[in-house]
Design an enzyme around this catalytic site. Sequence first.
Site, mmCIF file in Angstrom:
data_model
loop_
_atom_site.group_PDB
_atom_site.id
_atom_site.type_symbol
_atom_site.label_atom_id
_atom_site.label_comp_id
_atom_site.label_asym_id
_atom_site.label_seq_id
_atom_site.Cartn_x
_atom_site.Cartn_y
_atom_site.Cartn_z
ATOM 1 N N CYS B 48 -16.390 -1.540 11.150
ATOM 2 C CA CYS B 48 -17.720 -1.800 11.706
ATOM 3 C C CYS B 48 -18.310 -0.518 12.287
ATOM 4 C CB CYS B 48 -17.632 -2.865 12.789
ATOM 5 S SG CYS B 48 -16.633 -2.331 14.171
ATOM 6 N N CYS B 51 -16.338 1.120 15.033
ATOM 7 C CA CYS B 51 -15.166 1.862 14.545
ATOM 8 C C CYS B 51 -15.580 3.265 14.132
ATOM 9 C CB CYS B 51 -14.526 1.164 13.345
ATOM 10 S SG CYS B 51 -14.150 -0.557 13.581
ATOM 11 N N ASP B 450 11.716 -10.292 -9.017
ATOM 12 C CA ASP B 450 12.815 -9.572 -8.402
ATOM 13 C C ASP B 450 12.999 -10.203 -7.024
ATOM 14 O OD1 ASP B 450 14.526 -7.409 -7.558
ATOM 15 O OD2 ASP B 450 12.790 -6.610 -6.498
ATOM 16 N N ASP B 630 9.470 -4.601 -7.319
ATOM 17 C CA ASP B 630 9.026 -3.498 -6.466
ATOM 18 C C ASP B 630 9.943 -2.289 -6.530
ATOM 19 O OD1 ASP B 630 11.201 -4.615 -5.045
ATOM 20 O OD2 ASP B 630 10.465 -3.598 -3.242
ATOM 21 N N ASP B 634 13.558 -2.021 -11.063
ATOM 22 C CA ASP B 634 12.692 -2.932 -11.820
ATOM 23 C C ASP B 634 11.776 -2.188 -12.785
ATOM 24 O OD1 ASP B 634 13.565 -5.185 -10.348
ATOM 25 O OD2 ASP B 634 12.238 -4.586 -8.714
#
Lengths: 55, 731
Positions: B48, B51, B450, B630, B634
Amino acid sequence: MEVLIILIPVSLGLGGLGLVAFLWTLRSRQYEDPRGDAERILSDEWDDRPKPPPG
Amino acid sequence: MTDIGVDHQARLSACPACDAAPLAQRMAGVADAGAAGDLILSLPGIHCAACITDVERTLGATPGVRAARVNLTLRRVTVDAPGMTADDLIPVLDGIGYEAHELDPSALTASAADRQGRDILMRIGVSGFAMMNVMILSVAVWSGAEAATREMFHWISAAIALPTVAFAGQPFFASALRALRAGRLGMDVPISLALILASAVSLYETILQGRHAYFDAAVMLCFFLLVGRYLDYRTRAVARSAAEELSALEVPRAILLRDGAEVPTPVADLRPGDLILVRPGARIAADGIVERGSSDIDRSALTGESIPVAASPGIGLTAGEVNLTGPLTLRVTAAGRDSSLARLTALVASAESARGRYTSVADRMSRAYAPAVHVLALASFGFWLWRTGDARVAVNVAAAVLIITCPCALGLAVPAVVTAASGRLFRRGLLIKNATALERLAEIDTVIFDKTGTLTMGMPRLKSLDPLPPDLRAIAAALAGGSAHPLSQSLAAALAAVAPAQLDDLRELPGHGVEARWQGRRVRLGRAEWVGADDVRAEGAATWLAVDGGPVIRLDFDDRLRPGAEDCVAALQRSGRQVLLLSGDNSAAVADIAGRLGIANWQSGMTPGEKAATVAELSGGGRRVLMVGDGLNDTAALAAAHASISPASALDAARVASDVVLMGNDLAPVADALELARRARRRIHENFGLSIAYNVVAVPFAMMGLATPLLAALAMSASSLSVTLNALRLR
């Protein structure tokens, strides 16, 4: 129909003006952070140019 | 208004309003790479105006900072601070409650891609304004302007349209030329031919004071096709810039020990024989052998094992593993291209090329389309030449056929749907990295998960506090608080409500556990052999607590499921897809998770090769496999599968190998994505159907020589609009 002599240049001129304006927004990178620009108007900070002197 | 402690993986949920911001707002201007030497920090939590002000004001007030500019769209701040590093600024932002990560500017190539986006936008602008002006003149001609007026309007139209087509049509001409040089007929060859022929025939007719000129159609073609091309470009650019941000988060640096001094060095510059220091919590940058120090190593990313293993001098470690408890000095044995990480990546690259051969619906369409259109136009030309013997009439009819069949709607059919679908998925936290991923996701009938880090969070959780007598809880809390080991941290979290006991001489022995003195007695928390436990069952993750002279207490841990994992698996099974669980972990841990999720088909102790082989075997049996994983173990399976998804917490190599990255922690969007992909595929087919229907109606008119510029303009804009509106129904 003589009015066309004026109207056609006028309509072409207006179209050209719109095109130039669009190219200017593109060149000055106004589409870089659209969400940030939308939020920045709520901010009190003067961050694009110096804050004008008070008074 | 600040988001304190926002998990950076859950960045999409940091601000619901931000999630709802359409992709359209990202526009082409994605570059803020700035001048060389600028620091770029990722700020996942900002959302915003307050921020922006906070961050810019705080950074501006920091000594050494010349300027700071936030880009809210990209959630980044670019800081001009000569001589400073990100490590100086991150604590400053942390202090005011903003999580910040350094981004590697060299990994952000957005500026080059951005120029391309602005280039297309400019051509859209030019052709758009030209289209409006030419259309005004054409409407006058259609409504019956005669003789000199019509001639003048045609000449003005020509003056606007010819330069516009020459400028705005360049992307099509260039791509058509490339296709022709390579001996192919892409979509762009008929497009370019239609543009050139329409302009040339119209100019010729204008010179001969003819009735029909297609200048408006030529410019409109440019406009609609460029819009399609821009949508296509933007989908890719948004995905690429976010994917780049993910890899830029991992600034590859190692601490090199040179003559006793610690020198931060890019990983690429490491050589075998170098000594590197790996601090607790850091990922190991190169393969090596431990020289000094002992610690616990989390190798779940490589093997899927959820329990950390001990490391001591002489033990070999692999790049990608995480050092948990003690500092280690490593003698590098293989770095860069020779490391096991790089070898895995090479394996992935070879599997990727197989997937690259997947032909999308659009490709198949354009392959059939271009020859068909050329045959039709040529046939009309031949027929009219034979019938009338007048080349001018024949060329006119052939040009009308090409203009009417020009794939305005075809060019929009796929990009409009893909933009709508990936925008929706992006808001749900899924990032589509590959252009054909959506189509492949729609075909999935088997899903392989996984375990560690994918179905589970990869963080242990204490099963039950019951084995721990109340009087020992304060001691356990104090001991656990003294270690960074994941089991200790999870025990400390479980005992957060207990006031820790007063302990003396607390020290951590990496690879063993934590030890201290409590009222003169020695207390230990750690490995079974070290604390002297008899009950050394290997199954599951466990730690032991021993008070000198008292009993040894076993504390069991299990892994926490990722939020949404149960819903996701249940939804996939309900939709009739087969769900499998393949893990490198031991069978007890895998059986437990499979039981909790209701997955009947599971395998434990799988090596990376076995996982990939299982995927290949299923694919060979005609199944379309989605791999969700991940870890490095894999990656081969991710690359071999028909489509693949990895969480943002995954290693870089795994994310590179997958088509879709899951940005949030929640797994539920995976099941939604498959459904949305099916709906998107249906829309794409409908869109093709629509644009073919328009052609079937209009082409006979064109071939009979009845087409007028008005009919061409109507067919073109009606089909483009209906295709776009149909795509928007997906939202």
